[in-house]
Design a protein around this motif. Structure first.
Motif, PDB file in Angstrom:
ATOM      1  N   MET A   1     -24.261  42.083  10.186  1.00  0.00           N
ATOM      2  CA  MET A   1     -24.426  40.861   9.396  1.00  0.00           C
ATOM      3  C   MET A   1     -24.212  41.129   7.911  1.00  0.00           C
ATOM      4  O   MET A   1     -23.622  40.314   7.227  1.00  0.00           O
ATOM      5  CB  MET A   1     -25.832  40.299   9.661  1.00  0.00           C
ATOM      6  CG  MET A   1     -26.158  39.058   8.899  1.00  0.00           C
ATOM      7  SD  MET A   1     -25.320  37.614   9.553  1.00  0.00           S
ATOM      8  CE  MET A   1     -26.236  36.364   8.730  1.00  0.00           C
ATOM      9  N   ALA A   2     -24.669  42.284   7.435  1.00  0.00           N
ATOM     10  CA  ALA A   2     -24.531  42.619   6.014  1.00  0.00           C
ATOM     11  C   ALA A   2     -23.060  42.702   5.616  1.00  0.00           C
ATOM     12  O   ALA A   2     -22.666  42.244   4.543  1.00  0.00           O
ATOM     13  CB  ALA A   2     -25.256  43.921   5.691  1.00  0.00           C
ATOM     14  N   SER A   3     -22.248  43.277   6.497  1.00  0.00           N
ATOM     15  CA  SER A   3     -20.824  43.396   6.170  1.00  0.00           C
ATOM     16  C   SER A   3     -20.164  42.013   6.149  1.00  0.00           C
ATOM     17  O   SER A   3     -19.249  41.766   5.353  1.00  0.00           O
ATOM     18  CB  SER A   3     -20.111  44.320   7.152  1.00  0.00           C
ATOM     19  OG  SER A   3     -20.128  43.768   8.446  1.00  0.00           O
ATOM     20  N   LEU A   4     -20.615  41.107   7.014  1.00  0.00           N
ATOM     21  CA  LEU A   4     -20.084  39.737   7.002  1.00  0.00           C
ATOM     22  C   LEU A   4     -20.448  39.033   5.702  1.00  0.00           C
ATOM     23  O   LEU A   4     -19.620  38.320   5.121  1.00  0.00           O
ATOM     24  CB  LEU A   4     -20.605  38.942   8.200  1.00  0.00           C
ATOM     25  CG  LEU A   4     -19.998  39.254   9.562  1.00  0.00           C
ATOM     26  CD1 LEU A   4     -20.718  38.478  10.661  1.00  0.00           C
ATOM     27  CD2 LEU A   4     -18.512  38.950   9.576  1.00  0.00           C
ATOM     28  N   MET A   5     -21.671  39.220   5.245  1.00  0.00           N
ATOM     29  CA  MET A   5     -22.103  38.599   3.986  1.00  0.00           C
ATOM     30  C   MET A   5     -21.298  39.155   2.819  1.00  0.00           C
ATOM     31  O   MET A   5     -20.878  38.417   1.940  1.00  0.00           O
ATOM     32  CB  MET A   5     -23.600  38.843   3.738  1.00  0.00           C
ATOM     33  CG  MET A   5     -24.499  38.053   4.617  1.00  0.00           C
ATOM     34  SD  MET A   5     -24.225  36.276   4.407  1.00  0.00           S
ATOM     35  CE  MET A   5     -25.237  35.695   5.735  1.00  0.00           C
ATOM     36  N   GLU A   6     -21.098  40.453   2.841  1.00  0.00           N
ATOM     37  CA  GLU A   6     -20.317  41.090   1.777  1.00  0.00           C
ATOM     38  C   GLU A   6     -18.877  40.561   1.785  1.00  0.00           C
ATOM     39  O   GLU A   6     -18.302  40.266   0.735  1.00  0.00           O
ATOM     40  CB  GLU A   6     -20.332  42.610   1.986  1.00  0.00           C
ATOM     41  CG  GLU A   6     -19.941  43.385   0.770  1.00  0.00           C
ATOM     42  CD  GLU A   6     -20.171  44.876   0.984  1.00  0.00           C
ATOM     43  OE1 GLU A   6     -19.166  45.616   0.920  1.00  0.00           O
ATOM     44  OE2 GLU A   6     -21.325  45.276   1.228  1.00  0.00           O
ATOM     45  N   GLU A   7     -18.315  40.415   2.967  1.00  0.00           N
ATOM     46  CA  GLU A   7     -16.952  39.893   3.091  1.00  0.00           C
ATOM     47  C   GLU A   7     -16.882  38.439   2.621  1.00  0.00           C
ATOM     48  O   GLU A   7     -15.932  38.041   1.937  1.00  0.00           O
ATOM     49  CB  GLU A   7     -16.467  40.003   4.539  1.00  0.00           C
ATOM     50  CG  GLU A   7     -15.008  39.671   4.717  1.00  0.00           C
ATOM     51  CD  GLU A   7     -14.517  39.901   6.141  1.00  0.00           C
ATOM     52  OE1 GLU A   7     -13.322  39.631   6.373  1.00  0.00           O
ATOM     53  OE2 GLU A   7     -15.295  40.339   7.009  1.00  0.00           O
ATOM     54  N   LEU A   8     -17.904  37.656   2.944  1.00  0.00           N
ATOM     55  CA  LEU A   8     -17.953  36.264   2.494  1.00  0.00           C
ATOM     56  C   LEU A   8     -18.037  36.186   0.978  1.00  0.00           C
ATOM     57  O   LEU A   8     -17.294  35.425   0.342  1.00  0.00           O
ATOM     58  CB  LEU A   8     -19.142  35.536   3.132  1.00  0.00           C
ATOM     59  CG  LEU A   8     -19.326  34.073   2.730  1.00  0.00           C
ATOM     60  CD1 LEU A   8     -18.122  33.234   3.159  1.00  0.00           C
ATOM     61  CD2 LEU A   8     -20.609  33.516   3.323  1.00  0.00           C
ATOM     62  N   ILE A   9     -18.891  36.983   0.381  1.00  0.00           N
ATOM     63  CA  ILE A   9     -19.049  36.990  -1.075  1.00  0.00           C
ATOM     64  C   ILE A   9     -17.753  37.426  -1.742  1.00  0.00           C
ATOM     65  O   ILE A   9     -17.300  36.808  -2.712  1.00  0.00           O
ATOM     66  CB  ILE A   9     -20.240  37.894  -1.486  1.00  0.00           C
ATOM     67  CG1 ILE A   9     -21.557  37.244  -1.042  1.00  0.00           C
ATOM     68  CG2 ILE A   9     -20.241  38.150  -2.986  1.00  0.00           C
ATOM     69  CD1 ILE A   9     -22.773  38.156  -1.126  1.00  0.00           C
ATOM     70  N   ASP A  10     -17.121  38.472  -1.233  1.00  0.00           N
ATOM     71  CA  ASP A  10     -15.850  38.951  -1.794  1.00  0.00           C
ATOM     72  C   ASP A  10     -14.756  37.886  -1.680  1.00  0.00           C
ATOM     73  O   ASP A  10     -13.965  37.685  -2.610  1.00  0.00           O
ATOM     74  CB  ASP A  10     -15.393  40.232  -1.101  1.00  0.00           C
ATOM     75  CG  ASP A  10     -16.272  41.430  -1.441  1.00  0.00           C
ATOM     76  OD1 ASP A  10     -17.057  41.350  -2.410  1.00  0.00           O
ATOM     77  OD2 ASP A  10     -16.184  42.453  -0.713  1.00  0.00           O
ATOM     78  N   THR A  11     -14.712  37.202  -0.549  1.00  0.00           N
ATOM     79  CA  THR A  11     -13.699  36.161  -0.334  1.00  0.00           C
ATOM     80  C   THR A  11     -13.922  34.981  -1.280  1.00  0.00           C
ATOM     81  O   THR A  11     -12.976  34.484  -1.897  1.00  0.00           O
ATOM     82  CB  THR A  11     -13.721  35.680   1.132  1.00  0.00           C
ATOM     83  OG1 THR A  11     -13.504  36.812   1.982  1.00  0.00           O
ATOM     84  CG2 THR A  11     -12.634  34.655   1.387  1.00  0.00           C
ATOM     85  N   LEU A  12     -15.176  34.560  -1.407  1.00  0.00           N
ATOM     86  CA  LEU A  12     -15.491  33.450  -2.318  1.00  0.00           C
ATOM     87  C   LEU A  12     -15.172  33.833  -3.756  1.00  0.00           C
ATOM     88  O   LEU A  12     -14.655  33.017  -4.537  1.00  0.00           O
ATOM     89  CB  LEU A  12     -16.960  33.056  -2.194  1.00  0.00           C
ATOM     90  CG  LEU A  12     -17.355  32.359  -0.902  1.00  0.00           C
ATOM     91  CD1 LEU A  12     -18.869  32.233  -0.809  1.00  0.00           C
ATOM     92  CD2 LEU A  12     -16.696  30.990  -0.810  1.00  0.00           C
ATOM     93  N   ASP A  13     -15.470  35.079  -4.107  1.00  0.00           N
ATOM     94  CA  ASP A  13     -15.178  35.552  -5.458  1.00  0.00           C
ATOM     95  C   ASP A  13     -13.671  35.540  -5.718  1.00  0.00           C
ATOM     96  O   ASP A  13     -13.216  35.106  -6.778  1.00  0.00           O
ATOM     97  CB  ASP A  13     -15.748  36.960  -5.640  1.00  0.00           C
ATOM     98  CG  ASP A  13     -15.779  37.391  -7.090  1.00  0.00           C
ATOM     99  OD1 ASP A  13     -16.173  36.563  -7.941  1.00  0.00           O
ATOM    100  OD2 ASP A  13     -15.402  38.543  -7.376  1.00  0.00           O
ATOM    101  N   ALA A  14     -12.894  35.996  -4.747  1.00  0.00           N
ATOM    102  CA  ALA A  14     -11.429  35.991  -4.895  1.00  0.00           C
ATOM    103  C   ALA A  14     -10.888  34.566  -4.986  1.00  0.00           C
ATOM    104  O   ALA A  14      -9.962  34.294  -5.766  1.00  0.00           O
ATOM    105  CB  ALA A  14     -10.791  36.734  -3.718  1.00  0.00           C
ATOM    106  N   GLU A  15     -11.476  33.644  -4.216  1.00  0.00           N
ATOM    107  CA  GLU A  15     -11.071  32.236  -4.300  1.00  0.00           C
ATOM    108  C   GLU A  15     -11.349  31.674  -5.684  1.00  0.00           C
ATOM    109  O   GLU A  15     -10.515  30.977  -6.262  1.00  0.00           O
ATOM    110  CB  GLU A  15     -11.831  31.388  -3.269  1.00  0.00           C
ATOM    111  CG  GLU A  15     -11.171  31.283  -1.933  1.00  0.00           C
ATOM    112  CD  GLU A  15     -11.863  30.261  -1.054  1.00  0.00           C
ATOM    113  OE1 GLU A  15     -11.388  29.105  -1.014  1.00  0.00           O
ATOM    114  OE2 GLU A  15     -12.867  30.619  -0.412  1.00  0.00           O
ATOM    115  N   GLU A  16     -12.521  31.992  -6.216  1.00  0.00           N
ATOM    116  CA  GLU A  16     -12.894  31.490  -7.548  1.00  0.00           C
ATOM    117  C   GLU A  16     -11.931  32.010  -8.607  1.00  0.00           C
ATOM    118  O   GLU A  16     -11.510  31.276  -9.494  1.00  0.00           O
ATOM    119  CB  GLU A  16     -14.335  31.893  -7.866  1.00  0.00           C
ATOM    120  CG  GLU A  16     -14.921  31.193  -9.085  1.00  0.00           C
ATOM    121  CD  GLU A  16     -14.631  31.892 -10.391  1.00  0.00           C
ATOM    122  OE1 GLU A  16     -14.555  31.191 -11.419  1.00  0.00           O
ATOM    123  OE2 GLU A  16     -14.472  33.128 -10.392  1.00  0.00           O
TER     124      GLU A  16
END
Length: 171
Positions: A1-16
């Motif tokens: 789950m932690a890796s999924l959260m990290e991937e989500l945060i990284d993806t959202l950051d790249a989108e921003e």
């Protein structure tokens, strides 16, 4: 789950970041629309298209990660929101803060981008309205050109009767 959260945060950051790069392009588009610079608009459209393609790819990745997180949490993947994911992270305040921060930045950037896009949309609508007005004037001028034909000595041509308006200068 932690890796999924990290991937989500990284993806959202790249989108921003990508949405942030779109803002100056859209502002440049505003200037090109105002100055009626078609060459600049073509160049801007090309750059805009590239950024939108990259953003679309990231959105797909974000949706997939969100679906994976929903599955792990036992939630409906079609209705899960970032707010729900943030709420689930209440026992992990560091990840919760990171996700909330990137979500807030993304929301702010998208809002700013929407404002510039709405302004461009309005400017383009006004430009189209002006073109349509000019086309109508040209059409009406062509249709009524028979009543304003004059010979070289400025007399009316071919027996056209003089037309008097509401006010007759002879009275």
């Amino acid at each position: 789950m932690a890796s999924l959260m990290e991937e989500l945060i990284d993806t959202l950051d790249a989108e921003e970041v990508l949405y942030g790069k779109l803002i100056p392009v859209e502002e440049e588009k505003t200037r090109a629309i105002i100055s009626n610079d078609l060459e600049a608009l073509q160049d801007i459209a090309t750059r805009e298209h590239e950024l939108v393609d990259r953003t679309t790819a990231l959105e797909g990745k974000r949706e997939q990660v969100a679906m994976d997180i929903a599955t792990v949490l036992g939630k409906d993947p079609k209705t899960i929101t970032l707010e729900q994911i943030v709420e689930v992270l209440k026992n992990q305040p560091e990840d919760q803060k990171k996700l909330r921060d990137v979500h807030d930045r993304l929301k702010k950037t998208v809002l700013q981008l929407q404002q510039v896009n709405n302004q461009n949309k309005e400017l383009l609508k006004e430009a189209i309205d002006m073109v349509e007005f000019n086309m109508n004037v040209i059409r009406s001028t062509r249709m009524s050109s028979g009543s304003s034909n004059y010979s070289s000595d400025a007399a009316e041509v071919a027996g056209m009767a003089p037309q008097h308006g509401m006010f007759d200068a002879k009275q």
